[in-house]
Design an enzyme around this catalytic site. Structure first.
Site, short mmCIF file in Angstrom:
data_model
loop_
_atom_site.label_atom_id
_atom_site.label_comp_id
_atom_site.label_asym_id
_atom_site.label_seq_id
_atom_site.Cartn_x
_atom_site.Cartn_y
_atom_site.Cartn_z
N LYS A 1 98.80 8.15 -16.02
CA LYS A 1 98.28 7.86 -17.36
C LYS A 1 98.99 8.63 -18.46
CE LYS A 1 93.72 6.64 -15.62
NZ LYS A 1 92.27 6.87 -15.73
N GLY B 1 87.54 2.62 -17.57
CA GLY B 1 87.13 3.99 -17.72
C GLY B 1 88.30 4.93 -17.46
N THR B 2 88.31 6.03 -18.19
CA THR B 2 89.38 7.02 -18.02
C THR B 2 89.01 8.25 -18.82
OG1 THR B 2 91.77 7.32 -18.12
CG2 THR B 2 90.74 6.29 -20.00
N THR B 3 89.77 9.31 -18.65
CA THR B 3 89.65 10.50 -19.48
C THR B 3 91.03 11.04 -19.77
OG1 THR B 3 87.53 11.08 -18.44
CG2 THR B 3 88.62 12.78 -19.72
#
Length: 273
Positions: A90, A57-59
């Site tokens: 990131k 998961g990430t944004t």
């Protein structure tokens, strides 16, 4: 006429292993491993890789506006339901004028961005000019396409500034490549898109664009449990990239939703009513 080759024929002695039959007996007694009972072994390997792929998961997001490209991301890394880190970087600097974002497997993204940075530098040395954003994204897409179906997990954006102006591309692990003016990638992207699409304008200033990016990341981390940590915001312009901010999303919550001070007397008055 027949050549006499008898002098060339020699018998090589076997040293230390006994006869040839003894060697074969030794090989036959070695442990063996059965292959899976399937007619398509390559297909079985690909399915096995998919079965053990961990949840992630990430944004991350990026968009083009009149002053260049704004790039933002959170910093949380997760392994299923376990938060393994709150300080993952990131947004990766490929060169002074180009950035890449990470979404998917951390090791895959870091390796391929590092590999892309090396190839971009070699291109610059060979051609005496920086590679374009389009060229860098195409180079990455071609490399990933050659490994499609092998279990890679990469969803990245390549953002930068070149001779033609700002550029933004999305590249995935299957070799897909898309050009656009705004993207959001990761498990929190639906929530980020809700804020980004409603507030996006091309003629924003750098301050307005950075605030939109920061607010989009915050709202994604507020709703998505796999996103969190620090909201980092970068700006890429004609002079290269600059990191504008890195705010803890917990502190941003009280920035967007301030808590008014409440006294004990006020609480007692409300209870009496």
């Amino acid at each position: 006429m027949k050549l006499d080759t008898s002098g060339l024929e020699t018998t090589m002695p076997v040293i230390g292993f006994g006869s040839n039959s003894e060697m074969l007996d030794g090989f036959s007694s070695a442990p063996s491993f059965d292959l899976p009972r399937t007619t398509d072994f390559d297909g079985f390997q690909k399915k096995a890789v998919e079965m053990v792929k961990p949840a992630k998961g990430t944004t991350t997001l990026a968009f083009i506006f009149k002053e260049g490209v704004m790039v933002a991301a959170d910093s949380r890394a997760s392994m299923g339901g376990y938060i393994s880190s709150q300080s993952v970087k990131k947004i990766i600097e490929i060169n002074p004028y180009m950035l890449g974002t990470m979404a998917g497997g951390a090791a895959d993204c870091q390796f391929w961005h590092r590999n892309l940075g090396i190839k971009c530098r070699l291109h610059e040395l060979a051609n005496k000019r920086r590679i374009s954003v389009s060229g860098a994204s195409k180079l990455l897409a071609n490399m990933l396409y050659s490994y499609r179906g092998m279990g890679l997990s990469v969803g990245t954006m390549i953002a930068g500034w070149d001779e033609t102006g700002p550029g933004l591309y999305y590249v995935d692990n299957e070799g897909g490549r898309l050009k656009g003016d705004r993207f959001s990638v990761g498990s929190g992207s639906p929530y980020a898109y809700g804020v980004l699409d409603s507030g996006y304008k091309f003629d924003m200033s750098v301050e307005e664009a950075s605030e939109l990016a920061r607010r989009s990341i915050y709202h994604a981390t507020f709703r998505d449990g796999a996103s969190g940590g620090v909201a980092s915001v970068y700006h890429v312009g004609p002079q290269g990239w600059t990191k504008l901010s890195g705010d803890d999303v917990g502190e941003l919550h009280y920035h967007y939703y301030p808590v008014a001070p409440i006294t004990a007397e006020h609480v007692m008055e409300e209870a009496a009513e």
